[in-house]
Enzyme design. Sequence first.
Site, short mmCIF file in Angstrom:
data_model
loop_
_atom_site.label_atom_id
_atom_site.label_comp_id
_atom_site.label_asym_id
_atom_site.label_seq_id
_atom_site.Cartn_x
_atom_site.Cartn_y
_atom_site.Cartn_z
N TYR A 196 55.24 31.33 57.28
CA TYR A 196 56.00 31.68 58.47
C TYR A 196 55.74 30.69 59.61
CZ TYR A 196 57.31 34.30 62.69
OH TYR A 196 57.85 34.66 63.89
N ARG A 242 73.16 40.01 62.71
CA ARG A 242 73.61 39.76 61.34
C ARG A 242 74.79 40.66 60.98
NH1 ARG A 242 69.78 39.70 55.89
NH2 ARG A 242 71.41 38.98 54.46
N GLY A 251 43.87 60.69 66.39
CA GLY A 251 42.51 61.00 66.76
C GLY A 251 41.49 60.67 65.69
N ALA A 277 66.60 35.56 66.63
CA ALA A 277 66.69 36.03 65.25
C ALA A 277 65.84 35.16 64.33
CB ALA A 277 68.14 36.02 64.78
N ALA A 278 65.23 35.79 63.34
CA ALA A 278 64.39 35.04 62.41
C ALA A 278 64.02 35.93 61.23
CB ALA A 278 63.12 34.56 63.09
N ARG A 279 63.54 35.30 60.19
CA ARG A 279 62.84 36.06 59.14
C ARG A 279 61.42 36.22 59.65
NH1 ARG A 279 59.96 35.75 53.91
NH2 ARG A 279 60.87 37.37 52.58
N LYS A 282 58.42 27.94 61.39
CA LYS A 282 58.69 27.88 62.82
C LYS A 282 58.43 26.47 63.37
CE LYS A 282 59.99 32.02 64.27
NZ LYS A 282 61.23 32.25 65.05
N VAL A 285 62.88 42.22 70.26
CA VAL A 285 62.93 41.39 71.47
C VAL A 285 64.37 41.24 71.96
CG1 VAL A 285 62.52 39.08 72.42
CG2 VAL A 285 60.83 40.12 70.89
N ILE A 288 56.57 43.18 75.98
CA ILE A 288 57.97 42.83 75.79
C ILE A 288 58.65 42.49 77.11
CG2 ILE A 288 58.64 45.28 75.87
CD1 ILE A 288 60.37 42.61 73.72
#
Length: 314
Positions: free
Chosen positions: A141, A34, A190, A70-72, A145, A13, A207
């Site tokens: 997770y 980072r 396929g 940014a994040a884990r 958040k 992103v 996006i």
Amino acid sequence: MTKICLTGSSGFVGSRLLYELKQVTTFQVAGLCRRLPQDTNESAFFAMGDLQQADLSELLRDTDVFIHTAARAHIMKDEVADPLAEYRRVNVEGTLNLARQAAAAGVKRFVFISSIKVNGEATGNGKAFGADDKPAPEDAYGLSKLEAEQGLMLLGAETGMEVVIIRPPLVYGPGVKGNFASMIKLVEKGLPLPLGAIHNQRSLVGIDNLVDLIIRCIDHPAAANQVFLAGDGEDLSTTELLRGVGKAMGKPARLIPVPAGLLQFGATLLGRKAVAQRLLGSLQVDISKTCELLDWKPPYTVEEGLRRCFERSN
């Protein structure tokens, strides 16, 4: 001139957002990551190390808006001993470390990219998650958040720094990874898939739609101290999504109409209930608050967004 600091600027992103921000002549943007990408000569990149230890006091001088992507990220097979502790270390402690520094430097607005997992994992009976629903995260997770969101709102109330929270569902686009990338590979090969009779409803966000929304939140007065859900404004079944991916890449999706109940039963026997939930269950988001409060609508349809997945361009 609006000075912007953006974390995660080398990520999926963040990199797209950095490109779009640089196209706006009234924005001056510093892209934080980072560590510096090895193959870049991008002068807008700055290395900041770990989020929870980063010292940005010098860089934040005269910064107007801080955008934190940014994040884990959500990890399917987490190998750390205590996933929740690790998510909290990065997503909560790291986020609040940066936010405190931003507030101390006089940053006017902090835009936080959260996750729909704060709301929960699934919807049903034609219902959709709303921006102001009671949070109900079901994994480490999502909980991390939510805790970051709560800490930011408290900090904003204490310091006067405006906080904007955006919760996207699954984000897709050029270079996407994870489950969406795996799905693309299956269609591309396929392979026959037993997903031709799935009638669930899933909300996604391309996006470019997400980036457009983030940019809208940089200076829109009504965005201050609000939570927004992101989405394309069109919900698809897994069957429809696979067909759309095939159409976008110019290959037919080979789908076998197997009843969802049978697939669910088989997944349970194989210990793959979580995978089945993502393929067979519904997760819908209501973006009406986002559209009305911000006078915004997604600029691209799902069909256009899927097609852009296979167009290699900025």
